[in-house]
Design an enzyme around this catalytic site. Structure first.
Site, short mmCIF file in Angstrom:
data_model
loop_
_atom_site.label_atom_id
_atom_site.label_comp_id
_atom_site.label_asym_id
_atom_site.label_seq_id
_atom_site.Cartn_x
_atom_site.Cartn_y
_atom_site.Cartn_z
N ARG A 90 0.83 -1.20 0.00
CA ARG A 90 0.00 0.00 0.00
C ARG A 90 0.87 1.26 0.00
O ARG A 90 0.53 2.26 -0.64
CB ARG A 90 -0.94 0.00 1.21
N LYS A 189 -2.38 7.35 1.36
CA LYS A 189 -2.13 7.70 2.76
C LYS A 189 -1.07 8.80 2.80
O LYS A 189 0.11 8.55 3.06
CB LYS A 189 -1.70 6.48 3.56
N GLU A 222 -16.02 6.85 6.37
CA GLU A 222 -15.25 6.18 7.42
C GLU A 222 -15.20 7.11 8.61
O GLU A 222 -15.88 8.15 8.63
CB GLU A 222 -13.84 5.83 6.94
#
Length: 330
Positions: A90, A189, A222
């Site tokens: 990721r 991220k 989220e």
């Protein structure tokens, strides 16, 4: 190559004292721990270890100036790093998306991360892995940054008290919306977490433990640092990635554990109404692990206590973290 800076470095970084010495023969990592073991954490920065008091970056690093960089939070349990490969994949995906060239291979990153844990003699804890654009000038253009920087911190983390893990937490819906993928894709991220920070501030001001973040369509994306799941009539539902949910590592573990337990998981748009009327609700994240939600916007969820499916997920997850992962010391 990992080395312990013994004579100081000019410019960006400040020398650390040398109670802990590290040598790197033939490209392999090894350690030599002196009798005067430092109690401070040892922080990895670009191939060298620094005590936490002397672990510094340049004020011209674009990670500081513009939030231009990426990160991963990674847990390790019982001498094993949990799902390290998935986290690194990721990280590389985030880097590719923002045209950031990580200055080492995935194998070298793995070794650097494991050695950072070893340097601090930890068996259980949390890794913060950061890759910044590197040192540039005061201009925005990333082309001014000649080499990205890699920072690895191995420590411990506790987002909530043991009591909250037992009783469950409360959430409120915040006004701050999840970043639209057309502006900054939530799948990256990035170090630009101000969107999440503002939502967290709203939760703090409301006296809640977490905040629900909605997307531009008004659906639940989220929480500030966690994926969300609701349980209704024995089935689990969670927002799809397209709704603005992060492709969480613990989120994926829930899908796998549910399959083992014969519980159906469906990715679908979720509204606040769906949260309010859920039989159970729980959040997942590397730092938070798995934790039940018992109240949303003042409304009790279910009977106001962590439910049986949430409890099964928590128990199975704890078993997974104890028994699986990349070995640190072997």
């Amino acid at each position: 190559m990992l080395t312990k800076d013994a004579e100081g470095t000019a410019g960006a970084f400040v020398d650390a004292p040398a109670p802990l010495e590290t040598t790197v023969p033939a490209g392999k990592l090894s350690r030599k721990i002196t009798a005067a073991r430092s109690k401070q954490l040892q922080i990895y920065i670009d191939g060298k270890f620094y005590s936490e008091a002397n672990a510094k970056i340049s004020v011209f690093d674009h990670g500081l100036l513009y939030g231009d960089g990426i990160f991963e939070g990674i847990r390790f349990y019982n001498g094993r790093v949990f799902r390290l490969e998935e986290h690194l994949e990721r990280l590389w995906d985030s880097a590719r998306s923002i045209c950031l060239e990580i200055p080492m291979s995935m194998r070298e990153m793995t070794e650097a991360l494991l050695e950072t844990i070893r340097q601090n003699e930890l068996r259980d804890g949390y890794i913060r892995l950061v890759v910044t654009r590197g040192i540039g000038n005061l201009g925005l253009n990333p082309a001014q940054c000649k080499r990205p920087s890699v920072i690895i911190i191995a420590s411990t983390i506790a987002l909530y008290s043991p009591e909250i893990y037992q009783k469950g937490l409360t959430v409120v819906t915040c006004a701050t919306r999840r970043t639209n993928p057309g502006a900054l894709n939530p799948a990256v991220k990035s170090l630009n977490y101000l969107n999440n920070v503002m939502a967290r501030i709203e939760a703090n001001l409301a006296g809640a433990d977490e905040a629900l973040m909605l997307n531009d369509a008004g659906n639940v994306a989220e929480c500030t640092a966690d994926n969300i799941f609701v349980v209704k009539r024995g089935q689990i539902f969670t927002p799809p990635i397209a709704a603005g949910a992060l492709r969480g590592i613990t989120r994926l573990a829930v899908f796998e554990m549910a399959a083992e337990l014969g519980i159906k998981v469906t990715e679908t748009d979720i509204t606040r109404h769906d949260v309010f009327i859920a039989d159970e609700c729980f959040l997942t994240g590397t730092a938070a692990e798995i934790i039940a939600v018992i109240k949303a916007d003042g409304r009790l969820i279910g009977n106001g206590k962590p439910g049986p499916i949430s409890a099964r997920m928590i128990a199975r997850f704890r078993q997974l973290t104890r028994e699986t992962g990349t070995s640190i010391y072997n």
